[in-house]
Design an enzyme around this catalytic site. Structure first.
Site, PDB file in Angstrom:
ATOM      1  CG  ASP A 407      -1.671   1.096   1.474  1.00 19.98           C
ATOM      2  OD1 ASP A 407      -2.191   1.565   0.365  1.00 19.98           O
ATOM      3  OD2 ASP A 407      -1.847   1.662   2.542  1.00 19.98           O
ATOM      4  CG  ASP A 797      -3.803  -1.798   2.889  1.00 18.12           C
ATOM      5  OD1 ASP A 797      -4.112  -1.302   1.909  1.00 18.12           O
ATOM      6  OD2 ASP A 797      -3.548  -0.796   3.633  1.00 18.12           O
TER       7      ASP A 797
END
Length: 1149
Positions: A407, A797
């Protein structure tokens, strides 16, 4: 009773409908046909076992393992038929392994039971029969009114009825659920908010209708019907009315709430995610090897059975004079005899399957995982957070990673936002000394003067300071009451809390510029504009969601106008604007993004009285709907958030974390491809990728963005593929956005993968959480089956982290969901380098050697048994005593390999970090390849042949090797073979050991000494409980023969000397990168890479060989070595652009 049994077996009572009806205070309708719904009690059960099911359930789980089940079958065979070895030889190791595992799992479950009992037994207050009654948490039922005091956690999922505040609001923190530390405001409906006493609550007539339990923490759909003076009033209930179990009450004296979800139906319990079991590549290899060894075992057993019958075809061997058959034996079925003999041989050779391998691997993984938590290099001092291991099953997988998916926000960046620039009405502004200054101008206001802002600028700042969900914490912790606390007009002790760092940064920026958000009490929001107080009535909040990517508030201004303020991503706001400087703002937004700033666009809309009535009606209908509430709300929001007037845009900077660039470079040099998956816009993401080294300035960046149709996407992919082939020398980077990715994955997956594999870096923008997981799955299931790692810090995530082979959570500012769902958690992205390059490297080589060595030592163990059958007419006579058979894997050879697998280091950690290319040496599961497996297996067979025939040749025809002419028997022969074997396999591991600690020395030499002491003790006493005394004085007799001692030394040397020669030659002629980098002993006047690479002046070959043998034996004093390598080493030739993580000085050694 039946329901209790169902719960014990793990079955929930089925829900009869899609909604549940909860009668507050359990005041059910009095008419006769009402049947109450069945709900779960409030007990939390995180444990796996109960007293009743522990033994059967645990045994069932353990015997699902192929090795355990196999040994159980062997044990049962030994009990049923006459076999050459005692059932104890299989039963005792099996019992040991099963018991150790059961104790470990039982202890872990006991701790869970203990924690459950603490939670379930906690005291709580409920309203019953008109008074407050104290009871235990587990006794709360759905419909009970529960009282919770300040700083207490909620014992069940409650709908807020009232608080000590007149407006019925309370503040809570959900840190234990999602890690968000900001204070959230929750609301009671006005009709119940007035019921602040027990007597009024007892008189309350209300019914809550809501959806059945679901795991989503942020979703709740319901309505409450309050009966007042015969009239029914219906109010909508949403997430802002629900207090979740596990959250904590803050800044509020007390609240009353009705329990709607209890026990295992609460949202917290439903989020106890049972993650799919991840299995490492090593475990898969291990199972393959076990099946191969099972094949070897069956082959040996079948061959022995066939040879037995071939031999017995002759009468003199079938029925010798000294062993006449009984009548029953002569008449028994040949098929049954064949099966019986086959099973007997199976039992005789069964130890070729190493039962203790599993328990040793489990212990190695469990104990080895502590090293990650203890590593001070992975400790972050500022946040006082150390690395944590959530599952130890994947330690070695850290050494096999080929793709890293990361991420951006909070993982590569700090997630600490700083306001930098904004665009208002088509003019760019910067913040200089807390003042808003148009670009190009300087701060020319005298100190203390109030800058004059235009109407547009003031409206923009007001919009930013009102359109948010920020909370304020004051020292006066009991909240605002009806007024806002002030110190000299503005509270100096106030601190902003926000779930989004962007919102906090923006509200703090407007405060510095003179428009200060003072607070909100549920209905009113107050701001101070250059000292002038303004109160706005908060009518509606249109919450942010990932699909709309914007949030709005509808306010009544002090002048009575109704206004909508909206902020969100430019792609979600600009298409809905109809006035304002749209084109100029779009250009400014792109400029901000190119600088790596996070951008938000701000807009407003004024409502006429008629328009507002329509808006209010639509929102009320959508919010009170029980079915399809989300879809109806989305339609209502789309109706409201249109025809907007554009006010401007903001640019907020998110700083890069330290050492991100060096970490990404190190991963690239280690042969790991890095993909960045982010929800940010393309320009922002590309700018950050360039600044963090993910993309190089010299890289050819290819784009697959804004594709509208399948055909357009396919054509662009083909163009990119052609371009990559033409520019094959240049490195390529690929940028993909979410919509183009959806098209590419729908029809052109193969072509897309081909393009991606040819690029050294890939950046995916505008990604939804599930798209991140899809990308990971795509790579995971590609033909090469690469090992993937996903790293992120937020709830968005989680799906990606769970999908990857290894999931790593960053302990960031976006909560703890990523950490809770990950396999490993670290505080900063920079720690990933050491986690993979050092810990991953060590774990992999340790467990790979452990697995290979286990199979090797069991081949050494059982092959002499097989060879012995050729000399005893396949009569199934055992070569070793039963006690030796039992203790070989449990005592004599178990500890050295366990200690090796915990402490071994082929290369010093500093070298591994400084030379990431060493990671490539162990990639693709190279140490557990079939070639390596074959080498260890053949080595085991060779050593076994030497053990057996070495001992056999020693005895030859003359077995009188004692000084007094006494002869050796078959037990002495077997003990000689066993003694040689124990010494050889232990010393073989010593040869493999590079990093010696006192513990290695203790267990290596201690294991050999223990074998000798035990054998002397075991053979020196007559044990009354043994059926036979075969071993009495055998070991003493063996050791009293000089010939036996000579044989032991010669056989051990014969086995190990070729190993030493092979190592020396391979290191000299074909050294691997790892061998080149291994630490060396310092010798003055030698400049070298390691002890195999050069000679000092005047040094002869013998001295060199001596040094090499010393090196092989691991005689390395870490305090005396220095690190060194030659720049001309071929394996480093591609590392010219190295950004080393720590300086490595070349030195003379």
């Amino acid at each position: 009773m039946l329901r209790w049994i169902r719960q014990q077996l793990g079955f929930d009572p089925p829900h009869q409908s899609e909604t549940r009806t909860v009668y507050i205070a359990n005041r059910f309708p009095q008419h006769g046909h009402y049947v109450p719904q069945k709900f779960a009690d409030n007990r939390i059960i995180s444990s796996k076992y109960t007293i009743w099911n522990f033994v059967p359930k645990n045994l069932f789980e353990q015997f699902r393992r192929i090795a355990n089940f196999y040994f159980l079958i062997i044990f049962l065979v030994q009990l049923m038929i006459d076999t050459p070895t005692s059932p104890v030889t299989s039963g005792l190791p099996l019992f040991f392994v099963i018991t150790v595992t059961a104790i470990k799992q039982g202890y872990e479950d006991w701790l869970r039971h203990k924690a459950d009992n603490e939670v379930n037994g906690a005291p709580v207050f409920v309203v019953r029969s008109g008074s407050l009654v104290q009871t235990r948490s587990k006794n709360i039922r759905v419909g009970d009114i529960v009282r919770v005091a300040k700083d207490e956690t909620f014992p069940a999922d409650l709908v807020l009825l009232s608080s000590d505040r007149a407006e019925g609001t309370c503040h809570i923190t959900t840190a234990s659920l999602d890690g968000e530390t900001n204070l959230k405001t929750h609301y009671a409906v006005p009709e119940t908010a007035v019921s602040q006493s027990v007597s009024r609550l007892e008189a309350l007539q209300a019914v809550v209708e809501c959806q059945q339990p679901e795991a989503d923490l942020y979703r709740f759909v319901g309505r409450i019907t309050v009966t007042q003076q015969g009239e029914e009033i219906v109010r909508p209930l949403g997430p802002e009315n629900l207090l979740l179990r596990g959250a904590r009450l803050k800044n509020t004296k007390e609240i009353f709430g009705v329990a709607v979800y209890t026990g295992m139906e609460s949202k917290m319990a439903l989020n106890y995610k049972c993650k799919s079991q991840k299995r490492s590549a090593v475990e898969k290899s291990m199972n393959t090897f076990l099946i191969i060894y099972l094949g070897i075992l069956l082959f040996e057993a079948i061959l022995s059975t066939i040879l037995k019958y071939a031999w017995q075809a002759e009468n003199k061997w079938d029925e010798p004079f000294y062993n006449q058959k009984t009548e029953q034996e002569r008449n028994s079925s040949q098929i049954l005899k064949f099966i019986s003999d086959f099973l007997a041989f199976l039992v005789l050779y069964n130890f070729i399957i190493p039962i203790s391998l599993y328990v040793t691997v489990e212990m190695q993984k469990f104990l080895g995982s502590f090293f990650i938590g203890w590593d001070l290099d992975l400790y972050h001092e500022e946040s006082d957070q150390k690395a944590q291991v959530n599952t130890s099953d994947l330690n070695e997988e850290l050494g096999q990673v080929e793709y890293v998916f990361t991420d951006k926000t909070g993982t590569l960046t700090e997630n600490e936002m700083q306001f930098r620039e904004c665009s208002i009405n088509g003019i760019k502004y910067q913040e200089i000394n807390g003042k808003l200054v148009p670009e190009g101008m300087t701060d020319d206001f005298p100190d203390g003067s109030v800058p004059h802002l235009s109407g547009e600028e003031e409206l923009f700042l007001k919009a930013v300071s009102l359109c948010h969900t920020v909370q304020i914490s004051y020292d006066q912790t009991d909240g605002f009451g009806d007024t806002f606390p002030r110190v000299n007009g503005i509270s100096s002790q106030m601190e902003y809390y926000a779930s989004s760092p962007d919102e906090k940064a923006l509200v703090e920026a407007t405060k510095r510029m003179g428009v200060t958000f003072i607070g909100s009490n549920g209905e009113n929001m107050e701001i101070k504009t250059f000292g002038r107080s303004e109160k706005y009535k908060l009518l509606h909040v249109l919450e942010f969601d990932a699909n709309r990517r914007r949030m709005s508030v509808i306010l009544q201004t002090p002048s009575g106008d109704k206004m909508l303020f909206t902020k969100g991503a430019e792609s979600s706001v600009l298409p809905y604007t109809k006035s304002g400087e749209i084109d100029k703002t779009r250009v400014h937004v792109d400029e901000f993004a190119l600088k790596g700033l996070r951008t938000l666009v701000v807009a407003c809309r004024r409502f006429s009285a008629e328009e507002y009535e329509e808006v209010d009606r639509r929102l009320h209908e959508a919010r009170t709907a029980l079915q399809q509430r989300e879809e109806r709300l989305a339609e209502a929001f789309a109706f409201i958030e249109r025809d907007l007037q554009l006010l401007g845009a903001t640019g907020v900077e998110d700083k890069l974390q330290e050492k991100v660039q060096e970490t990404i470079e190190a991963l690239r040099l280690a042969g790991i491809k890095v993909w960045v998956l982010t929800g940010d816009k393309v320009e922002t993401a590309v700018s950050v990728s360039l600044s963090c080294g993910h993309f190089h300035r010299t890289m050819n960046i290819l784009e697959l963005v804004q594709q509208k149709t399948d055909s357009e996407c396919a054509e662009q992919l083909r163009r990119l593929a052609r371009r990559i082939k033409e520019d094959h020398v240049i490195q390529h980077g690929l940028v993909v956005d979410g919509t183009s990715l959806s098209l590419a994955l729908r029809e052109h997956e193969k072509l897309f993968m081909e393009v991606c594999r040819s690029c050294s870096a890939v950046l995916c923008c505008r990604m939804a959480p599930l798209q991140k997981a899809k990308v990971v799955r795509l790579l995971k299931t590609s033909p090469e089956k690469p090992i993937t790692l996903a790293i992120g810090d937020g709830a968005n995530d989680v799906s990606m982290i769970q999908e990857a082979h290894v999931g790593i959570g960053i302990m960031g500012k976006e909560g703890r969901q990523a950490v809770r769902n990950s396999d490993y958690a670290i505080a900063r992205f920079k720690f990933l380098a050491k986690l993979l390059l050092v810990h991953g490297h060590f774990y992999y080589i340790r467990i790979a050697t452990l697995v290979q060595y286990f199979f090797y030592k069991n081949v050494c163990f059982i092959t002499p048994q097989f060879l012995y059958q050729f000399f005893c007419l396949f009569s199934q006579q055992t070569l070793y005593d039963s006690v030796y058979l039992t203790l070989y894997n449990i005592c004599f050879t178990s500890l050295p390999i366990l200690v090796y697998s915990l402490f071994e280091q082929l290369v010093h950690p500093h070298v591994l970090q400084s030379k990431p290319a060493l990671y490539r040496d162990i990639s693709k599961n190279s140490l557990l390849s079939f070639k390596t497996f074959l080498y260890w297996t053949l080595l085991g067979f060779c050593h076994a042949f030497v053990f057996f025939f070495g001992s056999y040749i020693l005895m030859g025809e003359d077995t009188s090797l004692m000084g007094n002419g006494q002869m050796f028997g078959n037990w002495t022969f077997g003990t000689l073979v066993f003694t040689v074997m124990v010494i050889t396999v232990t010393l073989k591991l010593a040869l493999e050991t590079h990093f010696w600690t006192w513990m290695n020395h203790f267990v290596t030499w201690g294991s050999i000494a223990f074998y000798f002491i035990f054998s002397l003790f075991y053979g020196g006493i007559i044990w009354p409980f043994l059926h036979t005394q075969d071993m009495y004085f055998v070991f003493v007799q063996l050791l009293s023969s000089g010939s036996a001692w000579f044989a032991i030394i010669i056989i051990v040397l014969t086995c190990l000397f070729p190993d030493v020669i092979k190592k020396v030659l391979y290191r000299h002629l074909q050294p691997t990168s790892t061998q080149k980098s291994q630490l060396i002993e310092t010798h003055q006047g030698i400049s070298c890479v390691d002890s195999m690479c050069c000679l000092s002046e005047g040094e002869n070959g013998c001295a060199r060989l001596g040094r090499m043998v010393e090196r092989l034996m691991g005689r390395c004093d870490p305090t005396r070595v220095s690190r060194s390598w030659s720049d001309s080493d071929p394996f480093y030739s591609n590392d010219r652009s190295i950004l080393t993580l720590s300086p490595v000085e070349g030195s003379r050694c």
